[in-house]
Write an enzyme that holds these catalytic residues in place. Structure first.
Site, PDB file in Angstrom:
ATOM      1  N   ARG A   1       0.813  -1.218   0.000  1.00 37.48           N
ATOM      2  CA  ARG A   1       0.000   0.000   0.000  1.00 37.48           C
ATOM      3  C   ARG A   1       0.848   1.270   0.000  1.00 37.48           C
ATOM      4  NH1 ARG A   1      -5.021  -0.492   4.062  1.00 37.48           N
ATOM      5  NH2 ARG A   1      -6.468  -1.521   2.649  1.00 37.48           N
TER       6      ARG A   1
ATOM      7  N   SER B   1      18.175   2.101  -0.299  1.00 39.04           N
ATOM      8  CA  SER B   1      18.102   3.543  -0.555  1.00 39.04           C
ATOM      9  C   SER B   1      19.508   4.058  -0.872  1.00 39.04           C
ATOM     10  CB  SER B   1      17.590   4.221   0.704  1.00 39.04           C
ATOM     11  OG  SER B   1      17.929   5.586   0.701  1.00 39.04           O
ATOM     12  N   SER B   2      19.561   5.159  -1.628  1.00 38.54           N
ATOM     13  CA  SER B   2      20.873   5.719  -1.972  1.00 38.54           C
ATOM     14  C   SER B   2      21.580   6.321  -0.757  1.00 38.54           C
ATOM     15  CB  SER B   2      20.726   6.773  -3.077  1.00 38.54           C
ATOM     16  OG  SER B   2      19.885   7.813  -2.643  1.00 38.54           O
ATOM     17  N   CYS B   3      20.885   6.450   0.373  1.00 37.03           N
ATOM     18  CA  CYS B   3      21.553   7.007   1.558  1.00 37.03           C
ATOM     19  C   CYS B   3      22.490   6.009   2.232  1.00 37.03           C
ATOM     20  CB  CYS B   3      20.543   7.545   2.557  1.00 37.03           C
ATOM     21  SG  CYS B   3      19.615   6.259   3.380  1.00 37.03           S
TER      22      CYS B   3
ATOM     23  N   TYR C   1      18.803   4.648   9.473  1.00 42.90           N
ATOM     24  CA  TYR C   1      18.102   4.013   8.344  1.00 42.90           C
ATOM     25  C   TYR C   1      19.122   3.368   7.401  1.00 42.90           C
ATOM     26  CZ  TYR C   1      15.031   3.819   4.218  1.00 42.90           C
ATOM     27  OH  TYR C   1      14.302   3.422   3.127  1.00 42.90           O
TER      28      TYR C   1
ATOM     29  N   LYS D   1      19.534  -0.601   6.225  1.00 38.73           N
ATOM     30  CA  LYS D   1      19.481  -0.989   4.810  1.00 38.73           C
ATOM     31  C   LYS D   1      20.775  -1.697   4.373  1.00 38.73           C
ATOM     32  CE  LYS D   1      15.342   0.204   3.731  1.00 38.73           C
ATOM     33  NZ  LYS D   1      14.395  -0.836   3.305  1.00 38.73           N
TER      34      LYS D   1
ATOM     35  N   PRO E   1      17.372   2.331  -4.749  1.00 41.13           N
ATOM     36  CA  PRO E   1      16.818   3.459  -5.505  1.00 41.13           C
ATOM     37  C   PRO E   1      17.262   4.812  -4.940  1.00 41.13           C
ATOM     38  CG  PRO E   1      15.068   2.057  -4.575  1.00 41.13           C
ATOM     39  CD  PRO E   1      16.362   1.695  -3.920  1.00 41.13           C
TER      40      PRO E   1
ATOM     41  N   HIS F   1       9.293  13.441   2.606  1.00 43.65           N
ATOM     42  CA  HIS F   1      10.469  13.860   1.851  1.00 43.65           C
ATOM     43  C   HIS F   1      10.207  15.223   1.208  1.00 43.65           C
ATOM     44  CE1 HIS F   1      11.210   9.454   2.009  1.00 43.65           C
ATOM     45  NE2 HIS F   1      12.445   9.878   2.207  1.00 43.65           N
TER      46      HIS F   1
HETATM   47  O1  GFB Z   1      13.825  14.565   0.917  1.00 40.95           O
HETATM   48  P1  GFB Z   1      14.529  14.884   2.178  1.00 40.95           P
HETATM   49  O2  GFB Z   1      13.680  14.989   3.401  1.00 40.95           O
HETATM   50  O3  GFB Z   1      15.609  13.810   2.495  1.00 40.95           O
HETATM   51  O4  GFB Z   1      15.286  16.278   2.030  1.00 40.95           O
HETATM   52  P2  GFB Z   1      17.146  13.485   2.149  1.00 40.95           P
HETATM   53  C1  GFB Z   1      16.073  16.590   0.919  1.00 40.95           C
HETATM   54  C2  GFB Z   1      16.536  18.030   0.975  1.00 40.95           C
HETATM   55  O5  GFB Z   1      15.407  18.893   0.806  1.00 40.95           O
HETATM   56  C3  GFB Z   1      17.196  18.445   2.301  1.00 40.95           C
HETATM   57  C4  GFB Z   1      15.428  19.920   1.791  1.00 40.95           C
HETATM   58  O6  GFB Z   1      18.286  19.287   2.003  1.00 40.95           O
HETATM   59  C5  GFB Z   1      16.085  19.232   2.983  1.00 40.95           C
HETATM   60  O7  GFB Z   1      16.564  20.189   3.912  1.00 40.95           O
HETATM   61  N1  GFB Z   1      14.077  20.427   2.006  1.00 40.95           N
HETATM   62  C6  GFB Z   1      13.658  21.676   1.691  1.00 40.95           C
HETATM   63  C7  GFB Z   1      13.045  19.783   2.584  1.00 40.95           C
HETATM   64  N2  GFB Z   1      12.397  21.871   2.089  1.00 40.95           N
HETATM   65  C8  GFB Z   1      11.977  20.711   2.639  1.00 40.95           C
HETATM   66  C9  GFB Z   1      10.749  20.303   3.228  1.00 40.95           C
HETATM   67  O8  GFB Z   1       9.788  21.058   3.325  1.00 40.95           O
HETATM   68  N3  GFB Z   1      10.690  19.005   3.681  1.00 40.95           N
HETATM   69  C10 GFB Z   1      11.747  18.137   3.566  1.00 40.95           C
HETATM   70  N4  GFB Z   1      11.599  16.875   3.995  1.00 40.95           N
HETATM   71  N5  GFB Z   1      12.939  18.517   3.042  1.00 40.95           N
HETATM   72  C11 GFB Z   1      16.358  11.189   3.001  1.00 40.95           C
HETATM   73  C12 GFB Z   1      16.827  10.246   4.078  1.00 40.95           C
HETATM   74  O9  GFB Z   1      17.314  12.175   2.963  1.00 40.95           O
HETATM   75  O10 GFB Z   1      16.327  10.582   1.734  1.00 40.95           O
HETATM   76  C13 GFB Z   1      16.247   8.920   4.001  1.00 40.95           C
HETATM   77  O11 GFB Z   1      16.581  10.871   5.320  1.00 40.95           O
HETATM   78  C14 GFB Z   1      16.113   8.381   2.594  1.00 40.95           C
HETATM   79  O12 GFB Z   1      17.045   8.055   4.744  1.00 40.95           O
HETATM   80  C15 GFB Z   1      15.613   9.410   1.622  1.00 40.95           C
HETATM   81  O13 GFB Z   1      17.347   7.902   2.131  1.00 40.95           O
HETATM   82  C16 GFB Z   1      15.630   8.931   0.185  1.00 40.95           C
HETATM   83  O14 GFB Z   1      17.339  13.269   0.688  1.00 40.95           O
HETATM   84  O15 GFB Z   1      18.063  14.489   2.769  1.00 40.95           O
END
Ligand code: GFB
Length: 311
Positions: free
Chosen positions: A13, A108-110, A137, A141, A164, A180
């Site tokens: 889901r 995940s790419s992290c 996380y 992974k 991914p 995200h």
């Molecule tokens: O997508 P995101 O939360 O995760 O944030 P990561 C990516 C970038 O977007 C960071 C900025 O530099 C955030 O500071 N950003 C700007 C925001 N505005 C916003 C907002 O309103 N919300 C959010 N969430 N971000 C994640 C990992 O990292 O990526 C996980 O924490 C996972 O483990 C995922 O791997 C794919 O790309 O930084």
């Protein structure tokens, strides 16, 4: 996989699992099993074993995980490491014990080091320190992909893994605290437009670079790997293209047609400066993404508007 093979999509889901189910159905697979969280708690080992014993799935896509954006990962590291280890340990071991023919584990790419060379090749895994905001996380992974490798190496189980890049699309989480960046900004720009607000807050400096893959492309790549790949090493799935968060915000602003300004809140973390996957391995195997970023954002925005209304 035969079209009638019994295929279990764990997490069917969620953003990732629901896209895999759509893709399998489009390709003519007819025997797909899914269980909601209330029907089967993947953190409960006994229940997971009972499910595998009774259902006897032949193929498994392990797309169930505790996931979230930078804030969720950064503030709940204990939950992220523990719940993800529980889910993957239970499913991988049950898949082995109940003789699943093939399993695909999604990471995940992290998982890659914060400062590793770009674009990131699969072999750069474990060559340096992880990004602190998602270390918990990433460690779970990494354990999952290594577990698949080791079951293959020791017992010959056909368990493969793919990693991914940042995903987005239908069924994404649009909650501003845990989501995200893509769904967060779609919601923020939409609400700012509807409420006639003068600006939208974007977290961090806007300088980090991210690569975004539409989840329908990811699902297509996962099914491709299930049909065509049996190697021990994990495989990156992405586009090989990146944008700054500022540029992403500008594109979303245009798509939503918001006329106010962007304001960067540098009190919020940037996370890793850059994580661009090297996708040459997957391209050499014969798969490439199709959905360009702007079109994918338009698709997500349409989905958000339709589903936001229903809530
Ligand atoms: O997508 P995101 O939360 O995760 O944030 P990561 C990516 C970038 O977007 C960071 C900025 O530099 C955030 O500071 N950003 C700007 C925001 N505005 C916003 C907002 O309103 N919300 C959010 N969430 N971000 C994640 C990992 O990292 O990526 C996980 O924490 C996972 O483990 C995922 O791997 C794919 O790309 O930084």
């Amino acid at each position: 996989m035969e079209k009638g093979s019994k295929i279990y999509v764990a997490g069917h889901r969620g953003l990732v699992g629901s896209a895999i189910v759509r893709n399998l159905k489009e390709k003519g697979y007819i025997n797909i099993v899914g269980k909601t969280h209330s029907e089967l708690d993947l953190k409960n080992q006994a229940d997971v074993r009972k499910f595998f014993e009774e259902e006897k799935p032949e193929y498994v896509f392990l797309a169930a995980a505790k996931v979230g954006g930078i804030n969720a990962n950064n503030t709940a590291p204990a939950d992220f490491i523990y719940e993800n280890l529980e889910i993957q340990n239970n499913v991988i071991k049950a898949a082995f014990d109940f003789k699943v023919k093939k399993l695909l584990f999604l990471g995940s790419s992290c998982i890659y080091p914060k400062m590793c060379p770009q674009p990131i090749k699969e072999e750069y895994l474990l060559s340096g320190y992880l990004e602190p905001t998602n270390e918990a996380y990433a460690l779970a992974k990494i354990a999952g992909l290594k577990m698949c490798q080791f079951f293959k190496r020791q017992y010959g189980a056909n368990f493969i893994s793919c990693m991914p890049t940042n995903l987005y699309g239908p069924n994404d989480n649009f909650d501003l605290n845990s989501s995200h960046v893509m769904p967060a900004l779609i919601r923020k720009f939409h609400e700012a437009k509807v409420n006639n607000e003068p600006y939208v807050e974007v977290w961090g400096t806007g300088k980090p670079l991210r690569e975004f893959l539409h989840v329908d492309d990811m699902a297509d790549g996962c099914v491709f790997l299930m049909e065509n790949y049996n190697g021990e090493e994990h495989v990156n799935i992405g586009t090989g293209r990146e944008v700054t968060i500022k540029k992403l915000a500008e594109i979303i602003k245009e798509v939503v047609d918001f006329e106010g300004e962007l304001r960067f809140n540098t009190e919020k973390p940037d996370g890793t400066p850059r994580k661009l996957l090297d996708v040459s391995k997957l391209e050499e195997l014969g798969w490439k993404y199709k959905i360009e970023l702007r079109n994918g954002i338009i698709d997500s925005y349409i989905w958000f508007k339709e589903n936001n209304k229903k809530q």
